[in-house]
Design a protein around this motif. Structure first.
Motif, short mmCIF file in Angstrom:
data_model
loop_
_atom_site.label_atom_id
_atom_site.label_comp_id
_atom_site.label_asym_id
_atom_site.label_seq_id
_atom_site.Cartn_x
_atom_site.Cartn_y
_atom_site.Cartn_z
N MET A 198 6.88 2.76 50.18
CA MET A 198 7.23 2.24 51.51
C MET A 198 7.06 3.27 52.63
SD MET A 198 10.53 -0.04 50.46
CE MET A 198 11.32 1.19 49.44
N ALA A 214 -1.09 -1.59 52.01
CA ALA A 214 -1.24 -2.18 50.66
C ALA A 214 -0.78 -1.19 49.60
CB ALA A 214 -2.69 -2.58 50.43
N CYS A 274 8.78 -1.74 57.96
CA CYS A 274 7.76 -1.12 58.82
C CYS A 274 8.33 -0.78 60.20
CB CYS A 274 6.53 -2.02 58.94
SG CYS A 274 6.88 -3.65 59.60
N GLY A 310 1.32 0.12 59.59
CA GLY A 310 -0.03 -0.36 59.28
C GLY A 310 -0.40 -1.47 60.25
N ALA A 311 -0.41 -2.71 59.76
CA ALA A 311 -0.70 -3.85 60.64
C ALA A 311 0.54 -4.71 60.87
CB ALA A 311 -1.82 -4.69 60.04
N GLY A 363 5.41 10.37 52.99
CA GLY A 363 4.46 11.07 53.86
C GLY A 363 3.51 10.06 54.48
N ASN A 369 3.20 -0.58 49.74
CA ASN A 369 4.03 -1.64 49.14
C ASN A 369 3.53 -2.02 47.75
OD1 ASN A 369 6.23 -2.23 50.79
ND2 ASN A 369 4.91 -3.26 52.27
N VAL A 377 1.00 -3.73 46.72
CA VAL A 377 0.95 -5.19 46.81
C VAL A 377 0.34 -5.81 45.55
CG1 VAL A 377 0.87 -5.20 49.34
CG2 VAL A 377 -1.28 -5.15 48.03
N HIS A 378 0.69 -7.05 45.34
CA HIS A 378 0.17 -7.81 44.19
C HIS A 378 -0.65 -8.98 44.72
CE1 HIS A 378 3.96 -9.65 45.48
NE2 HIS A 378 3.28 -10.78 45.27
N LEU A 380 -3.61 -18.57 55.30
CA LEU A 380 -2.78 -18.45 56.51
C LEU A 380 -3.48 -17.65 57.61
CD1 LEU A 380 0.72 -17.91 54.90
CD2 LEU A 380 -0.01 -19.87 56.26
N ALA A 431 8.97 -5.62 50.73
CA ALA A 431 8.06 -5.94 51.85
C ALA A 431 8.47 -7.22 52.57
CB ALA A 431 6.63 -6.09 51.33
N GLY A 478 -2.05 -12.00 50.08
CA GLY A 478 -2.47 -13.23 50.74
C GLY A 478 -2.82 -13.09 52.21
N THR A 488 -3.47 -3.36 56.01
CA THR A 488 -4.30 -2.16 55.94
C THR A 488 -4.25 -1.58 54.52
OG1 THR A 488 -2.44 -0.71 56.51
CG2 THR A 488 -3.74 -1.59 58.36
N PRO A 494 -6.57 5.13 56.18
CA PRO A 494 -5.56 4.13 55.81
C PRO A 494 -5.51 2.91 56.71
CG PRO A 494 -4.54 5.97 56.95
CD PRO A 494 -5.95 6.36 56.69
N THR A 525 -1.22 3.46 62.62
CA THR A 525 -2.40 4.05 61.95
C THR A 525 -3.65 3.18 62.06
OG1 THR A 525 -1.74 2.94 59.89
CG2 THR A 525 -0.94 5.20 60.21
C1 LIG Z 1 0.34 -14.13 55.21
C2 LIG Z 1 0.82 -13.00 54.37
C3 LIG Z 1 0.62 -13.05 53.01
C4 LIG Z 1 1.05 -12.00 52.18
N1 LIG Z 1 0.84 -12.08 50.85
C5 LIG Z 1 1.23 -11.08 50.04
C6 LIG Z 1 0.94 -11.09 48.65
O1 LIG Z 1 0.33 -12.04 48.13
N2 LIG Z 1 1.34 -10.03 47.90
C7 LIG Z 1 1.98 -8.96 48.44
O2 LIG Z 1 2.29 -8.01 47.70
N3 LIG Z 1 2.26 -8.90 49.77
C8 LIG Z 1 1.90 -9.94 50.57
N4 LIG Z 1 2.15 -9.89 51.91
C9 LIG Z 1 2.86 -8.70 52.46
C10 LIG Z 1 1.86 -7.63 52.91
O3 LIG Z 1 0.72 -7.61 52.10
C11 LIG Z 1 2.53 -6.26 52.80
O4 LIG Z 1 3.71 -6.26 53.54
C12 LIG Z 1 1.62 -5.12 53.25
O5 LIG Z 1 2.22 -3.91 52.89
C13 LIG Z 1 1.38 -5.16 54.76
O6 LIG Z 1 0.49 -4.11 55.10
P1 LIG Z 1 0.41 -3.56 56.60
O7 LIG Z 1 -0.85 -2.78 56.70
O8 LIG Z 1 0.62 -4.66 57.57
O9 LIG Z 1 1.62 -2.53 56.61
P2 LIG Z 1 2.98 -2.54 57.45
O10 LIG Z 1 3.65 -3.85 57.24
O11 LIG Z 1 2.73 -2.10 58.84
O12 LIG Z 1 3.76 -1.40 56.68
C14 LIG Z 1 4.16 -1.62 55.34
C15 LIG Z 1 4.64 -0.30 54.73
O13 LIG Z 1 3.52 0.56 54.58
C16 LIG Z 1 3.80 1.82 55.16
N5 LIG Z 1 2.52 2.37 55.63
C17 LIG Z 1 1.56 1.76 56.35
N6 LIG Z 1 0.54 2.62 56.57
C18 LIG Z 1 0.85 3.78 55.97
C19 LIG Z 1 0.24 5.07 55.89
N7 LIG Z 1 -0.95 5.34 56.43
N8 LIG Z 1 0.90 6.05 55.21
C20 LIG Z 1 2.10 5.83 54.64
N9 LIG Z 1 2.73 4.64 54.71
C21 LIG Z 1 2.12 3.63 55.36
C22 LIG Z 1 4.79 1.52 56.28
O14 LIG Z 1 5.56 2.66 56.61
C23 LIG Z 1 5.63 0.43 55.64
O15 LIG Z 1 6.64 0.99 54.81
C24 LIG Z 1 1.73 -10.89 52.77
C25 LIG Z 1 1.93 -10.84 54.16
C26 LIG Z 1 1.48 -11.89 54.95
C27 LIG Z 1 1.71 -11.82 56.42
#
Ligand SMILES: Cc1cc2nc3c(=O)[nH]c(=O)nc-3n(C[C@H](O)[C@H](O)[C@H](O)COP(=O)(O)OP(=O)(O)OC[C@H]3O[C@@H](n4cnc5c(N)ncnc54)[C@H](O)[C@@H]3O)c2cc1C
Length: 432
Positions: free
Chosen positions: A161, A110, A48, A39-40, A165, A113, A115-116, A292, A394, A101, A106, A78, A58
């Protein structure tokens, strides 16, 4: 190059970057290497990253499909970030039902994982607001998943995670808001019991709450903290709140500058600066939810070796374990810049492997000092697992396969839904 947010593992990977969903490989069955959606890269550990295989970035899959301004139901690809979504929906009076947070995550990340946010006690997790998604398996099959259609795959993919797929389209429901502002109150407190009292009162009247704590300032009954509670304001403009970072962290900061003295000084300053905040002040949603994000590349402050985030949850009757964790931290001579405490509500998980469950959740950041940091985190892992708690994938890079099985008893069931063409560094470590 692609890496995780905490720069651990210290690897960078390249990725395929499809511009359209149609560019995704139709089938990778039989390919020598596994794939993984990226994702990001806002995950801190190795969930990731897929150094034995390939990544599929993506982020260009960021097209909106539909948005119903009357019901707040939005469908998008996504790679749309939470910030991009809010740019579209806030002016129409709709906000994410649950947000982490960072606004740079993305939708795919979200969901994967589950996310909460700061409102778990009343809204559950991101997955509770997912109505439907499309999932592309590496054998070329595309599944539509919802509570009624392919419900098992729906549950496995939320918090799965990325292992079931590639999610290609997501439909979520948003919550209605009257203003883009938040009404925020700050209360200083001392110790866990005072925190629990504030949290109990706040859970009945506020949608959001979270506490910042200085875990170096005392034991379970003596640490200082600031309790933040908030609600969406009732009046004010419905304007998109710009995510643009106003500050940028320098690209290289010597890691020796981050030691227990600088961390202690930072925590004291933060407490002194914020303890007198007025209650009930209005502020833009960005500074409340995503403080942040204002500092671009803030993860650089930990230097080239990166850092570890440790986030765990403990059942409510295991409070004394916090004391043991704080003692370990003080004995280790390491400190956490950012330590955040949050009580989770009684919600059944949306996903098979979702992290949130009832209890108290603590998140801490530690600069990477090699073996001594790993030892501290392993000690914390043992305390948490023995107390029936759980660790957030995560944010994790160290959990053993045995600990993972303790935290996620649905593991064997989940394995049936894993796509054989998908893997990650995380999965290879914890799946045994
Ligand atoms: C400053 C900060 C604050 C945060 N606060 C919180 C919080 O309050 N609560 C919380 O729960 N998390 C928090 N996080 C963690 C973050 O929200 C999660 O790690 C989130 O999943 C990141 O999303 P990403 O798009 O960057 O995905 P990535 O980190 O790139 O990937 C995460 C997972 O998603 C999968 N994925 C991504 N895209 C797809 C897709 N299209 N299809 C299938 N799988 C996919 C990846 O394979 C990987 O397993 C925080 C992170 C940061 C940096």
């Amino acid at each position: 190059m692609y890496r995780s947010w905490a720069y651990i593992p210290e690897v960078e990977q390249s990725a395929k970057v499809p511009q359209w969903v149609a560019d995704l490989p139709t089938s990778t069955t039989g390919a020598a290497n596994s794939v993984l959606a990226y994702g990001a890269g806002r995950s801190y550990g190795d969930s990731c990253i897929n150094t034995d295989g390939k990544l599929i970035d993506t982020q260009q899959l960021r097209h909106f499909i539909s948005f119903d301004v009357d019901t707040g139901v939005v469908t998008a690809e996504p790679g749309v970030t939470l910030d991009q979504l809010l740019r579209l929906t806030v002016p129409k009076g709709w906000f994410l039902s649950v947000t982490p947070g960072t606004s740079y995550a993305t939708l795919g990340g979200a969901l994967a994982n589950d996310v909460h946010g700061k409102n778990h006690h009343c809204k559950g997790t991101f997955g509770h607001h997912v109505k439907q998604f499309k999932l592309l398996r590496t054998d070329g099959q595309e599944l539509v998943c919802s509570e009624n259609e392919n419900p098992d795959m729906f549950k496995a993919t939320i918090g799965g995670m990325g292992l079931t797929g590639i999610i290609t389209q997501i439909t979520i429901s948003l919550q209605a808001i009257k203003s883009a502002n938040m009404t925020v109150s700050t209360q200083p407190f001392v110790g866990l019991f005072e925190y629990l009292k504030l949290s109990k009162i706040s859970n009945q009247q506020d949608q959001y709450s979270v506490a910042w704590i200085d875990c170096m300032s005392g034991d379970m009954e003596g640490f200082k903290g600031l309790f933040y509670s908030a609600n969406h304001a009732k009046t004010g403009e419905l304007a998109y709140d710009e995510a643009q970072s106003s500050l940028s962290a320098p690209s290289i900061i010597p890691s020796y500058l981050l030691n227990k003295y600088s961390v202690t000084a930072f925590n004291k300053l933060y407490y002194a600066k914020n303890k007198g905040n007025k209650s009930g002040i209005n502020q833009g949603y960005h500074s409340f939810f995503y403080p942040l994000d204002k500092v671009a590349n803030w993860n650089n402050i930990y230097g080239k070796k990166g850092f570890y985030q440790c986030q765990f949850i403990l059942p409510l009757d295991q409070n004394e374990v916090f004391d043991q964790v704080f003692t370990k931290i003080r004995q280790s001579g390491m400190g956490s810049f950012l330590t955040v405490l949050k009580e989770f509500g009684v919600y059944e998980s949306a996903g098979m492997l979702s992290f949130p469950r009832p209890g108290i959740c603590l998140a801490m950041d530690f600069s990477n000092r090699g073996n001594s940091t790993m030892k501290l985190l392993k000690d914390i892992e043992h305390l948490v697992i023995n107390a029936g708690g759980s660790i957030y994938p995560a944010k994790d890079k160290l959990m053993s396969a045995e600990s993972f099985r303790h935290c996620y008893p649905a593991l064997d069931d989940f394995k049936r839904y894993v796509d054989p063409g998908i893997s990650s560094n995380y999965w290879r470590r914890v799946s045994g």
